[in-house]
Design a protein around this motif. Structure first.
Motif, short mmCIF file in Angstrom:
data_model
loop_
_atom_site.label_atom_id
_atom_site.label_comp_id
_atom_site.label_asym_id
_atom_site.label_seq_id
_atom_site.Cartn_x
_atom_site.Cartn_y
_atom_site.Cartn_z
N LYS A 160 4.33 -8.71 11.55
CA LYS A 160 5.68 -9.28 11.57
C LYS A 160 6.31 -9.32 10.19
N GLU A 161 5.59 -8.78 9.19
CA GLU A 161 6.08 -8.66 7.81
C GLU A 161 6.33 -10.00 7.14
N PHE A 162 5.60 -11.04 7.59
CA PHE A 162 5.64 -12.31 6.87
C PHE A 162 4.87 -12.18 5.55
N ILE A 163 3.79 -11.41 5.57
CA ILE A 163 2.99 -11.15 4.39
C ILE A 163 2.71 -9.65 4.33
N GLU A 164 2.12 -9.20 3.23
CA GLU A 164 1.76 -7.79 3.11
C GLU A 164 0.43 -7.66 2.39
N ARG A 165 -0.26 -6.59 2.68
CA ARG A 165 -1.54 -6.34 2.02
C ARG A 165 -1.31 -5.89 0.59
N THR A 166 -2.24 -6.25 -0.28
CA THR A 166 -2.18 -5.79 -1.66
C THR A 166 -2.41 -4.29 -1.70
N ILE A 167 -1.64 -3.60 -2.54
CA ILE A 167 -1.76 -2.15 -2.67
C ILE A 167 -2.18 -1.80 -4.09
N ILE A 168 -3.24 -1.02 -4.22
CA ILE A 168 -3.66 -0.48 -5.51
C ILE A 168 -3.54 1.04 -5.42
N GLY A 169 -2.61 1.60 -6.19
CA GLY A 169 -2.33 3.03 -6.04
C GLY A 169 -1.72 3.26 -4.68
N ASN A 170 -2.38 4.07 -3.85
CA ASN A 170 -1.93 4.31 -2.47
C ASN A 170 -2.86 3.65 -1.47
N LYS A 171 -3.73 2.76 -1.95
CA LYS A 171 -4.75 2.19 -1.09
C LYS A 171 -4.42 0.74 -0.76
N LYS A 172 -4.36 0.44 0.53
CA LYS A 172 -4.13 -0.94 0.98
C LYS A 172 -5.46 -1.67 1.10
N LEU A 173 -5.51 -2.87 0.52
CA LEU A 173 -6.71 -3.68 0.61
C LEU A 173 -6.64 -4.55 1.86
N TYR A 174 -7.79 -4.75 2.50
CA TYR A 174 -7.82 -5.52 3.73
C TYR A 174 -8.37 -6.93 3.51
N ASN A 175 -8.52 -7.34 2.25
CA ASN A 175 -9.03 -8.68 1.98
C ASN A 175 -8.15 -9.43 1.00
N SER A 176 -6.92 -8.96 0.78
CA SER A 176 -6.02 -9.61 -0.18
C SER A 176 -4.59 -9.48 0.31
N TYR A 177 -3.85 -10.60 0.28
CA TYR A 177 -2.50 -10.63 0.86
C TYR A 177 -1.55 -11.38 -0.06
N LYS A 178 -0.26 -11.04 0.03
CA LYS A 178 0.76 -11.71 -0.78
C LYS A 178 2.05 -11.87 0.04
N MET A 179 2.94 -12.70 -0.48
CA MET A 179 4.21 -12.99 0.21
C MET A 179 5.35 -12.85 -0.79
N ASN A 180 6.41 -12.16 -0.39
CA ASN A 180 7.53 -12.00 -1.32
C ASN A 180 8.40 -13.26 -1.35
N ASP A 181 9.29 -13.33 -2.30
CA ASP A 181 10.06 -14.55 -2.56
C ASP A 181 10.99 -14.92 -1.41
#
Length: 611
Positions: free
Chosen positions: A186-207
């Motif tokens: 639902k795009e409330f949060i998003e996975r952390t991205i390093i390069g082109n790789k999405k992590l499945y154990n780290s999340y963040k929320m935009n302002d």
């Protein structure tokens, strides 16, 4: 499979085979001629490659580097033809220089990067009011945890699930996974991205989302950031009908009474997090003891930052925890200066989660741990000075997650032939044997640090098989030895096991365990992770190994591992995801620049045609 990729794999397999032939020093002239043909064909096909999106052009330099390494190996192995191989190496260098000079003349426009290092080409998403309104109150409270931190701050899944369980927002870690997946969708949060790789154990929320969430649930959530370096969140309970007054009896325990004030209304549950405080002293605990109904107290590191150093000035101040009887989650993760836990911790009757991960000075636990009978999560991983676990842990029958259980070489020698325990040193608590864990029937996740290289023995397999709900198991061997368990029909992992991680396995133990998995027709294993170890191969035999249900494989730090891609696929017929890190001999596997391969419909069709 893409034709170019399929061709590169075949060339890579051919070079690997020729390299093995060269080690036996036979037909050197023929080998050199075949190597020259393979390399020249590879360079010709890489001149104007047509790569699919999953196979970015950035991988081509890695392929060229691998070819160079392979040719250098031929030079070392075949001194008679060393000059010819050097000429071939020169041709590769010239090709590489030509490609580099042409690419520098037309550099693509780079996307702008955000302060967190992510490429951003579109405006940050905003929250959908309708979707947010469909969330339950507990889900909204789960979402609010991001409000404790600045927008864009990454929060690990591990911490989030700890907090949610402690605040009674969820009762099962798997439900936490479902909630996170829904929030991402639902795009409330998003996975952390390093390069082109999405992590499945780290999340963040935009302002934008953070501001909206805090605004919409301000009626029952209060965030207090008045004290520097700390965050406090209070979750107000939902209104409830008044309960009839009843006479107190001896059967009503203190733990039940502390949840209510004089009006018989549930108290607000508080979550307190140490964001930046590095020195925990008397004043800190005086401030903490003023807080009411603290259920989550995260004193240690929450962001897993290895550069952050947190120190308890005096272990005596931890005795103040005795006044925090509401605690359901206590995290001392990464805190220095804690050699042993004060007895006050063992008196926290409501504690569900005790997080001692990476406490560098922790040397022992006392038998008092058996009093924490509500404990469901105990994390002792990366406590490398902790050389044994007290036997009282076997009485914690509600444990669902146990990380960092220690097995010593003396594990098999603690019981004499008469069935009695051998005499212990004075004031040393009895050591828990691995067999004691068979009483922990609720375990779903277990990690083991074993100094006993014969692990697992037949008896160890009996213990594992008794854990009927175990879904994830990680084993780390920390010393080398030639001791190997005996392979018999009794060696079976629990039927419920979905994920297995093997780290630094002894040379002969790894193939034994792989054989144990593959021969079990009832195995439900889906994820297999292998990290480090003493083998140059996995010793897979088409007649013995067949992993029926494994769809995800992770291979890390295996510098000598050599296997052909098409051969590898035969052992894992349901493979949909492969992750590789620091396995240089597998560079011809069709992974992207992050070392990840994900199966597509095209791959399925081509593989079926070829095999």
């Amino acid at each position: 499979m893409n034709l170019l990729i399929n061709s590169l794999i075949k060339h890579g397999n051919s070079l690997a085979t020729l390299l093995e032939d060269a080690k036996h020093r036979s037909n050197s002239e023929v080998i050199h001629e075949n190597v020259r043909k393979e390399v020249e064909e590879l360079l010709e096909k890489l001149e104007n490659p047509q790569l699919p999106p999953s196979f970015p052009e950035t991988i081509i330099p890695k392929i060229i580097e691998k070819i160079q390494v392979t040719v250098r190996n031929f030079i070392k192995l075949d001194s008679d033809n060393a000059t010819k191989f050097k000429d071939l190496a020169k041709k590769i260098n010239e090709w590489k220089s030509k490609k580099q000079s042409s690419s520098e003349t037309s550099l693509p426009e780079q996307p702008c990067e955000s302060p967190t290092g992510d490429s951003t080409q579109h405006e940050a998403s905003t929250i959908d009011d309708h979707q947010f309104g469909q969330l339950s109150d507990k889900q909204k409270k789960c979402l609010t945890c991001w409000g404790l931190f600045p927008a864009g701050m990454e929060i690990k899944k591990r911490e989030l699930i700890f907090w949610w369980i402690a605040l009674d927002l969820i009762d099962d870690p798997h439900k936490g996974d479902d909630i996170l997946a829904e929030f991402v969708e639902k795009e409330f949060i998003e996975r952390t991205i390093i390069g082109n790789k999405k992590l499945y154990n780290s999340y963040k929320m935009n302002d934008n989302v953070r501001s909206k969430v805090i605004q919409d649930i301000s009626s029952f959530v209060e965030i207090d950031e008045t004290k520097k370096h700390w965050s406090v969140m209070k979750l107000q309970p939902q209104p409830q009908p008044p309960k009839p007054k009843r006479r107190l009896t001896k059967s009503i325990t203190f733990s039940k009474l502390i949840k209510y004030d004089d009006t018989n209304v549930p108290l607000a549950a508080s979550l307190v997090i140490n964001k930046e405080e590095n020195s925990l002293g008397v004043k800190t605990f005086e401030w903490l003891n003023e807080k009411k109904n603290v259920k989550v107290l995260h004193l240690g590191s929450w962001d897993h930052n290895p550069k952050r150093y947190i120190l308890v000035e005096d272990i005596e101040i931890l005795k103040g925890l005795r006044n925090m009887g509401h605690l359901t989650c206590l995290s001392l993760q990464g805190i220095s200066g804690i050699v042993e836990l004060p007895e006050s911790v063992y008196k926290l009757d409501n504690l569900k989660i005790l997080d001692l991960r990476a406490c560098p000075n922790l040397e022992s636990l006392s038998e008092g741990i058996e009093s924490l009978n509500q404990l469901t999560h105990l994390d002792l991983s990366e406590c490398y000075l902790l050389d044994h676990i007290p036997r009282g842990i076997a009485s914690l029958t509600k444990l669902r997650v146990l990380k960092g259980f220690v097995i010593n070489p003396e594990d098999l020698n603690q019981v004499g032939v008469d069935g009695n325990e051998k005499k212990k040193k004075k004031n040393t608590p009895s050591m828990a044997l691995f067999s004691d864990l068979s009483d922990l029937k609720e375990l779903i996740k277990l990690t083991i640090r074993t100094r006993r290289m014969s692990f697992p023995t037949i008896q160890d397999f009996y213990t594992l098989f008794a854990m009927e709900k175990l879904t994830a198991l990680r084993i780390l061997w920390v010393r080398s030895s030639a001791a190997v368990p005996c392979a018999t029909a009794a060696t079976r992992f629990p039927k419920s096991l979905k994920k297995l991680q093997l780290q630094a396995a002894p040379k002969n133990t790894l193939p034994f365990l792989l054989w144990s998995i593959s021969k079990d027709t009832e195995s439900s294993l889906e994820k297999l992770y292998i990290r480090g170890g003493q083998r140059s191969d996995l010793d897979l035999d088409p007649k013995k190994h067949y992993f029926r249900n494994v769809h995800t494989v992770r291979l890390r730090y295996l510098p000598e591992l050599t296997i052909h891609w098409d051969e590898f696929r035969k052992f894992f017929p349901k493979l949909t995801r492969l992750e590789i890190l620091s396995c240089p001999n597998l560079i011809f596997f069709p992974c992207d620049e992050n070392g990840v391969w994900v199966k597509t419909d095209t791959d399925t069709t081509m593989y079926d045609e070829l095999h």
